[in-house]
Design a protein around this motif. Sequence first.
Motif, mmCIF file in Angstrom:
data_model
loop_
_atom_site.group_PDB
_atom_site.id
_atom_site.type_symbol
_atom_site.label_atom_id
_atom_site.label_comp_id
_atom_site.label_asym_id
_atom_site.label_seq_id
_atom_site.Cartn_x
_atom_site.Cartn_y
_atom_site.Cartn_z
ATOM 1 N N MET A 105 14.411 4.721 -0.451
ATOM 2 C CA MET A 105 15.104 5.603 -1.384
ATOM 3 C C MET A 105 15.588 4.767 -2.567
ATOM 4 S SD MET A 105 18.896 6.149 0.240
ATOM 5 C CE MET A 105 20.011 4.749 0.372
ATOM 6 N N ARG A 106 16.003 5.448 -3.623
ATOM 7 C CA ARG A 106 16.531 4.785 -4.813
ATOM 8 C C ARG A 106 18.044 4.639 -4.699
ATOM 9 N NH1 ARG A 106 16.208 7.659 -9.383
ATOM 10 N NH2 ARG A 106 15.612 5.978 -10.808
ATOM 11 N N ALA A 107 18.523 3.467 -5.118
ATOM 12 C CA ALA A 107 19.955 3.205 -5.114
ATOM 13 C C ALA A 107 20.298 2.287 -6.275
ATOM 14 C CB ALA A 107 20.389 2.565 -3.804
ATOM 15 N N PHE A 108 21.511 2.447 -6.795
ATOM 16 C CA PHE A 108 21.987 1.583 -7.870
ATOM 17 C C PHE A 108 22.652 0.371 -7.240
ATOM 18 C CE2 PHE A 108 25.201 0.211 -10.940
ATOM 19 C CZ PHE A 108 24.428 0.079 -12.089
ATOM 20 N N VAL A 109 22.204 -0.824 -7.637
ATOM 21 C CA VAL A 109 22.671 -2.063 -7.014
ATOM 22 C C VAL A 109 23.158 -3.022 -8.096
ATOM 23 C CG1 VAL A 109 22.077 -3.979 -5.480
ATOM 24 C CG2 VAL A 109 20.921 -1.757 -5.208
ATOM 25 N N ILE A 110 24.397 -3.507 -7.952
ATOM 26 C CA ILE A 110 24.921 -4.562 -8.831
ATOM 27 C C ILE A 110 24.644 -5.895 -8.148
ATOM 28 C CG2 ILE A 110 26.944 -5.498 -10.009
ATOM 29 C CD1 ILE A 110 28.205 -2.729 -9.867
ATOM 30 N N THR A 111 23.957 -6.787 -8.840
ATOM 31 C CA THR A 111 23.557 -8.063 -8.244
ATOM 32 C C THR A 111 24.394 -9.242 -8.722
ATOM 33 O OG1 THR A 111 21.872 -8.288 -9.967
ATOM 34 C CG2 THR A 111 21.186 -7.302 -7.873
ATOM 35 N N ALA A 112 25.078 -9.096 -9.841
ATOM 36 C CA ALA A 112 25.924 -10.143 -10.406
ATOM 37 C C ALA A 112 26.718 -9.511 -11.538
ATOM 38 C CB ALA A 112 25.071 -11.310 -10.928
ATOM 39 N N PRO A 113 27.758 -10.182 -12.034
ATOM 40 C CA PRO A 113 28.504 -9.601 -13.161
ATOM 41 C C PRO A 113 27.586 -9.267 -14.332
ATOM 42 C CG PRO A 113 29.712 -11.453 -12.249
ATOM 43 C CD PRO A 113 28.378 -11.441 -11.556
ATOM 44 N N GLY A 114 27.611 -7.998 -14.742
ATOM 45 C CA GLY A 114 26.813 -7.553 -15.866
ATOM 46 C C GLY A 114 25.343 -7.359 -15.564
ATOM 47 N N ARG A 115 24.958 -7.473 -14.290
ATOM 48 C CA ARG A 115 23.544 -7.325 -13.929
ATOM 49 C C ARG A 115 23.401 -6.271 -12.833
ATOM 50 N NH1 ARG A 115 21.040 -13.042 -12.600
ATOM 51 N NH2 ARG A 115 19.205 -11.698 -12.378
ATOM 52 N N ALA A 116 22.582 -5.276 -13.077
ATOM 53 C CA ALA A 116 22.387 -4.199 -12.113
ATOM 54 C C ALA A 116 21.048 -3.531 -12.368
ATOM 55 C CB ALA A 116 23.516 -3.165 -12.219
ATOM 56 N N ALA A 117 20.566 -2.835 -11.341
ATOM 57 C CA ALA A 117 19.287 -2.137 -11.478
ATOM 58 C C ALA A 117 19.196 -1.067 -10.404
ATOM 59 C CB ALA A 117 18.116 -3.108 -11.340
ATOM 60 N N VAL A 118 18.351 -0.081 -10.641
ATOM 61 C CA VAL A 118 18.011 0.889 -9.615
ATOM 62 C C VAL A 118 16.889 0.277 -8.782
ATOM 63 C CG1 VAL A 118 17.178 3.213 -9.130
ATOM 64 C CG2 VAL A 118 18.696 2.801 -11.092
ATOM 65 N N GLN A 119 17.122 0.173 -7.469
ATOM 66 C CA GLN A 119 16.169 -0.485 -6.584
ATOM 67 C C GLN A 119 15.717 0.466 -5.486
ATOM 68 O OE1 GLN A 119 17.918 -4.044 -4.952
ATOM 69 N NE2 GLN A 119 18.306 -4.974 -6.960
ATOM 70 N N GLU A 120 14.574 0.177 -4.919
ATOM 71 C CA GLU A 120 14.129 0.850 -3.705
ATOM 72 C C GLU A 120 14.745 0.109 -2.517
ATOM 73 O OE1 GLU A 120 12.279 3.549 -3.099
ATOM 74 O OE2 GLU A 120 12.070 4.036 -5.235
ATOM 75 N N VAL A 121 15.513 0.827 -1.710
ATOM 76 C CA VAL A 121 16.190 0.234 -0.551
ATOM 77 C C VAL A 121 15.863 1.069 0.683
ATOM 78 C CG1 VAL A 121 18.065 -0.621 -2.027
ATOM 79 C CG2 VAL A 121 18.317 1.576 -0.842
ATOM 80 N N PRO A 122 16.030 0.514 1.879
ATOM 81 C CA PRO A 122 15.770 1.297 3.088
ATOM 82 C C PRO A 122 16.705 2.501 3.188
ATOM 83 C CG PRO A 122 15.882 -1.050 3.594
ATOM 84 C CD PRO A 122 16.356 -0.897 2.185
ATOM 85 N N GLU A 123 16.174 3.601 3.677
ATOM 86 C CA GLU A 123 17.017 4.777 3.884
ATOM 87 C C GLU A 123 18.006 4.511 5.008
ATOM 88 O OE1 GLU A 123 15.315 8.570 4.289
ATOM 89 O OE2 GLU A 123 14.023 8.416 2.537
ATOM 90 N N PRO A 124 19.230 5.063 4.914
ATOM 91 C CA PRO A 124 20.201 4.868 5.991
ATOM 92 C C PRO A 124 19.770 5.595 7.258
ATOM 93 C CG PRO A 124 21.017 6.480 4.420
ATOM 94 C CD PRO A 124 19.757 5.904 3.828
ATOM 95 N N GLN A 125 20.199 5.050 8.388
ATOM 96 C CA GLN A 125 19.921 5.664 9.673
ATOM 97 C C GLN A 125 21.197 6.285 10.230
ATOM 98 O OE1 GLN A 125 16.644 5.659 10.838
ATOM 99 N NE2 GLN A 125 16.356 4.783 8.776
ATOM 100 N N ALA A 126 21.040 7.380 10.946
ATOM 101 C CA ALA A 126 22.189 8.047 11.551
ATOM 102 C C ALA A 126 22.518 7.357 12.870
ATOM 103 C CB ALA A 126 21.903 9.526 11.768
ATOM 104 N N ALA A 127 23.331 6.308 12.800
ATOM 105 C CA ALA A 127 23.765 5.586 13.992
ATOM 106 C C ALA A 127 24.701 6.469 14.809
ATOM 107 C CB ALA A 127 24.463 4.295 13.572
ATOM 108 N N PRO A 128 25.009 6.106 16.036
ATOM 109 C CA PRO A 128 25.954 6.897 16.825
ATOM 110 C C PRO A 128 27.272 7.112 16.075
ATOM 111 C CG PRO A 128 24.866 5.307 18.228
ATOM 112 C CD PRO A 128 24.430 5.001 16.820
ATOM 113 N N GLY A 129 27.710 8.354 16.024
ATOM 114 C CA GLY A 129 28.960 8.692 15.349
ATOM 115 C C GLY A 129 28.852 8.815 13.843
ATOM 116 N N VAL A 130 27.634 8.634 13.301
ATOM 117 C CA VAL A 130 27.438 8.602 11.855
ATOM 118 C C VAL A 130 26.473 9.706 11.434
ATOM 119 C CG1 VAL A 130 26.532 7.202 9.938
ATOM 120 C CG2 VAL A 130 27.924 6.132 11.720
ATOM 121 N N VAL A 131 26.701 10.256 10.245
ATOM 122 C CA VAL A 131 25.765 11.217 9.666
ATOM 123 C C VAL A 131 25.148 10.612 8.420
ATOM 124 C CG1 VAL A 131 27.227 13.112 10.489
ATOM 125 C CG2 VAL A 131 27.351 12.412 8.083
#
Length: 338
Positions: A1-27
């Motif tokens: 999925m797409r997510a906005f990620v800050i990698t350092a001060p003043g540096r950020a990008a929209v990246q492809e990251v793994p989708e979250p998983q519904a762990a026990p107790g989590v939605v």
Amino acid sequence: MRAFVITAPGRAAVQEVPEPQAAPGVVVVEVERAGVCGTDSEFYSGGMAYLASGDAAYPIRIGHEWSGRVVEVGDGVDEAWLGRRVTGDTMLGCRACHRCATGRQHLCADRYEIGIRHGWPGALAERLPVPATALVPLPDTVDATLGALVEPGGSALRSVTGAAVSDGARVLVIGAGTIGLLVALIARAHGAQVHVLGRSQRSRDFAAGLGLEHVTTVETLDRTTPFDAVVDASNDAGSPALAARLVEPGGRVVLVGISDTPSRIDTRDLLLQDVTAVGVLSASGGLQGTVDLYASGRVDPRPLVAATVGLDEVADVLADGRPAGAGAGPKVHVDPRL
């Protein structure tokens, strides 16, 4: 999925990251709206205190004001949550310590904070993992925009509660940003006579356009009668001391804003006037009450949202860029689906 990620001060990008998983107790929530706030800007600039303390580190996925729909539930979660529109608490306590056991999970020493502390991913993404215990359901009368304003509204509601606002009380709000305006609107809904002290002409004009009748500057503020309560929702280091000087003896000072540098109060201004000072850290405990206020129509903060942008525009917003065609309000929302 797409997510906005800050990698350092003043540096950020929209990246492809793994989708979250519904762990026990989590939605897993499909995010419909997420707000951008001052904390997010501090992460982008590098000035956020948690970066220095080690409570946060780059890369970081920001976003803690959000609304969306539950699309997946983990083991142990009631399946009735599936498909429900929700928002939720930012503060995720360990649920085992004394503070958590006494309803103060927002003060848990080991807490996660969504999009802020200890690496819990934030809502500037297509999907967000959230513990089911942190969810707050949204009725149909609270749309996605209002839903993403529940978290800042919860901090404002807790501020009004801390100020012990009663019908007819004179309340001064220092700061005409998102939190200050939400405090003003909620205090007005509780019957207070609200005065708003704004720094810029633009913020004061906007506050007046919301129907707030007493909008002022430090220079023009009527100091002839002390205020029953003063709420500092600014980031000015001198505002807490000003609040302590302006409050009625026996009144209340509420501190919900925070400055980049230490703010100092002469404690004699509190002690010798029997003033109660209240600090507000988060929206925890104020979320459901805020949903109820929005659902009833007593408070409608949607005019505060100046624009809604996609993930690709977030970096410009954090760099203090105002989206083209933005309204006068102080808040920018993000729709990750754009």
